[in-house]
Design a protein around this motif. Sequence first.
Motif, PDB file in Angstrom:
ATOM      1  N   TYR A 206       3.006   5.750   5.963  1.00  0.00           N
ATOM      2  CA  TYR A 206       3.332   6.506   4.760  1.00  0.00           C
ATOM      3  C   TYR A 206       3.860   5.577   3.678  1.00  0.00           C
ATOM      4  CZ  TYR A 206       3.340  10.341   8.161  1.00  0.00           C
ATOM      5  OH  TYR A 206       3.007  11.215   9.156  1.00  0.00           O
ATOM      6  N   HIS A 207       3.643   5.975   2.435  1.00  0.00           N
ATOM      7  CA  HIS A 207       4.293   5.279   1.318  1.00  0.00           C
ATOM      8  C   HIS A 207       5.684   5.847   1.089  1.00  0.00           C
ATOM      9  CE1 HIS A 207       5.120   3.449  -2.512  1.00  0.00           C
ATOM     10  NE2 HIS A 207       5.178   4.625  -3.105  1.00  0.00           N
ATOM     11  N   GLY A 265      -5.330   5.722  -0.156  1.00  0.00           N
ATOM     12  CA  GLY A 265      -4.055   5.557  -0.854  1.00  0.00           C
ATOM     13  C   GLY A 265      -3.904   4.120  -1.316  1.00  0.00           C
ATOM     14  N   ASN A 266      -3.380   3.933  -2.508  1.00  0.00           N
ATOM     15  CA  ASN A 266      -3.278   2.569  -3.038  1.00  0.00           C
ATOM     16  C   ASN A 266      -2.170   1.754  -2.378  1.00  0.00           C
ATOM     17  OD1 ASN A 266      -1.062   3.852  -4.235  1.00  0.00           O
ATOM     18  ND2 ASN A 266      -1.183   2.604  -6.093  1.00  0.00           N
ATOM     19  N   GLU A 267      -1.316   2.422  -1.574  1.00  0.00           N
ATOM     20  CA  GLU A 267      -0.240   1.716  -0.868  1.00  0.00           C
ATOM     21  C   GLU A 267      -0.479   1.743   0.645  1.00  0.00           C
ATOM     22  OE1 GLU A 267       2.053   0.023  -2.312  1.00  0.00           O
ATOM     23  OE2 GLU A 267       1.759   0.680  -4.382  1.00  0.00           O
ATOM     24  N   ASP A 268      -1.736   1.789   1.027  1.00  0.00           N
ATOM     25  CA  ASP A 268      -2.103   1.817   2.447  1.00  0.00           C
ATOM     26  C   ASP A 268      -1.712   0.489   3.099  1.00  0.00           C
ATOM     27  OD1 ASP A 268      -3.332   1.942   4.945  1.00  0.00           O
ATOM     28  OD2 ASP A 268      -5.118   2.949   4.183  1.00  0.00           O
ATOM     29  N   PHE A 298      -5.621   7.432  -4.446  1.00  0.00           N
ATOM     30  CA  PHE A 298      -4.403   8.176  -4.740  1.00  0.00           C
ATOM     31  C   PHE A 298      -3.268   7.195  -5.034  1.00  0.00           C
ATOM     32  CE2 PHE A 298      -6.780  10.961  -1.849  1.00  0.00           C
ATOM     33  CZ  PHE A 298      -6.820  12.133  -2.599  1.00  0.00           C
ATOM     34  N   ASN A 300       0.568   5.828  -5.312  1.00  0.00           N
ATOM     35  CA  ASN A 300       1.812   6.065  -4.566  1.00  0.00           C
ATOM     36  C   ASN A 300       1.553   6.820  -3.266  1.00  0.00           C
ATOM     37  OD1 ASN A 300       3.357   4.944  -6.761  1.00  0.00           O
ATOM     38  ND2 ASN A 300       3.076   6.891  -7.833  1.00  0.00           N
ATOM     39  N   CYS A 301       0.604   6.312  -2.495  1.00  0.00           N
ATOM     40  CA  CYS A 301       0.184   7.003  -1.269  1.00  0.00           C
ATOM     41  C   CYS A 301      -0.186   5.976  -0.222  1.00  0.00           C
ATOM     42  CB  CYS A 301      -1.000   7.916  -1.580  1.00  0.00           C
ATOM     43  SG  CYS A 301      -1.607   8.853  -0.167  1.00  0.00           S
ATOM     44  N   PRO A 305      -3.332  10.208   3.273  1.00  0.00           N
ATOM     45  CA  PRO A 305      -3.272  11.049   2.071  1.00  0.00           C
ATOM     46  C   PRO A 305      -3.225  12.546   2.360  1.00  0.00           C
ATOM     47  CG  PRO A 305      -4.883   9.295   1.775  1.00  0.00           C
ATOM     48  CD  PRO A 305      -4.460   9.266   3.218  1.00  0.00           C
ATOM     49  N   GLU A 308       0.560  13.058   2.602  1.00  0.00           N
ATOM     50  CA  GLU A 308       1.369  12.709   1.428  1.00  0.00           C
ATOM     51  C   GLU A 308       0.870  13.360   0.149  1.00  0.00           C
ATOM     52  OE1 GLU A 308       3.412   8.807   0.842  1.00  0.00           O
ATOM     53  OE2 GLU A 308       1.906   8.131   2.276  1.00  0.00           O
ATOM     54  N   LYS A 309      -0.421  13.534   0.031  1.00  0.00           N
ATOM     55  CA  LYS A 309      -1.034  14.103  -1.182  1.00  0.00           C
ATOM     56  C   LYS A 309      -1.882  15.299  -0.782  1.00  0.00           C
ATOM     57  CE  LYS A 309       0.449  10.776  -3.964  1.00  0.00           C
ATOM     58  NZ  LYS A 309       1.308  11.002  -5.143  1.00  0.00           N
TER      59      LYS A 309
END
Length: 326
Positions: A206-207, A265-268, A298, A300-301, A305, A308-309
């Motif tokens: 998770y982010h 997610g861009n923070e994977d 996504f 901040n994810c 996802p 989180e989203k």
Amino acid sequence: MSLPSIQRVFLQSVAESDPDGHFVEVDNIQTYYRIAIPQYHKTLLQNQQPLPYEPHKPVILCLHQILGNQYTWRFQMQPLADATGCHVISYDRVCFGFTERPVQWEEGKNPYTQVAAVEFAVQLLIQLGYGMKKVVFVGVSSGSSISCSIAIKYPHLVHSLILIGPSLRPEDQGPPPMACHILGTAPGRLFLKAALYQYLPLLSLYHDINAVPDFDTMVRPCYRVPLTLPNFYESVSWLFKYFIPLEILPNKHILQQFPILYLVGNEDKFTNINIHKEVFEELILDAPENARIEYHVFPNCGHLPQEEKSQEVVDLMIDFLRRLNI
């Protein structure tokens, strides 16, 4: 070979608190699943009316990640069913959740291999009566690699693919070979037992856990309860012992036939966003002009996802499927 009845009885007793959960036997394995049907189908059933015959409607099958279970799709199933008119199924893959964990098997029928996971998903659909339906496969992480492998081996079954944080390269599908070897031993099993209850769900997936509703009160327990069930650590150890990655990208020409929605997610932290970009570029390389392959990131994810989203994921999935005339 039937498994000891005590394991089945125990799993059923633990799972019975969920009125939406069901069991079906697949390849002699008691398999836990949930199904969401459109609200208007529920109304018809309540009024004792027959369900409409809709041969054009596919079924949607959701496959979770390693160390996850079908609970990860809690935000997507009913909205997807209501918006598309499709039946939506999720299940606990062998080794996870409330599905049985075989302790012995016939030669050539090891249920803990990746190849077996591919065949198992197909057999589940047949057992549930959807063997003649086209399927929208929705997979997260390793669930995506299984979905793609089904599309490669059984293209006639596939309607479309929704890949979330997909693990498509061999090196991204699981631990490195040496780690798999260690985790597949008795000392590795002891390590798993010491570590997983303390650290599952893995926060690195998770982010921001604060973006996940009821993380401490609901999410953490739903990931940890299966750890207390019979043969959990043995089965995870076998999963790693027999782990051989699936070959996905060398068969991309088959995947390019199908509409694909690729969500990341861009923070994977499990599969870096740069790797996702490289994999997606490889996936679309030399694709036909009419290929429908879409990519969405996504902010901040992290790696999951759908948790989180959740609303954004549902909205994108529904929009994608509606544009495919579902």
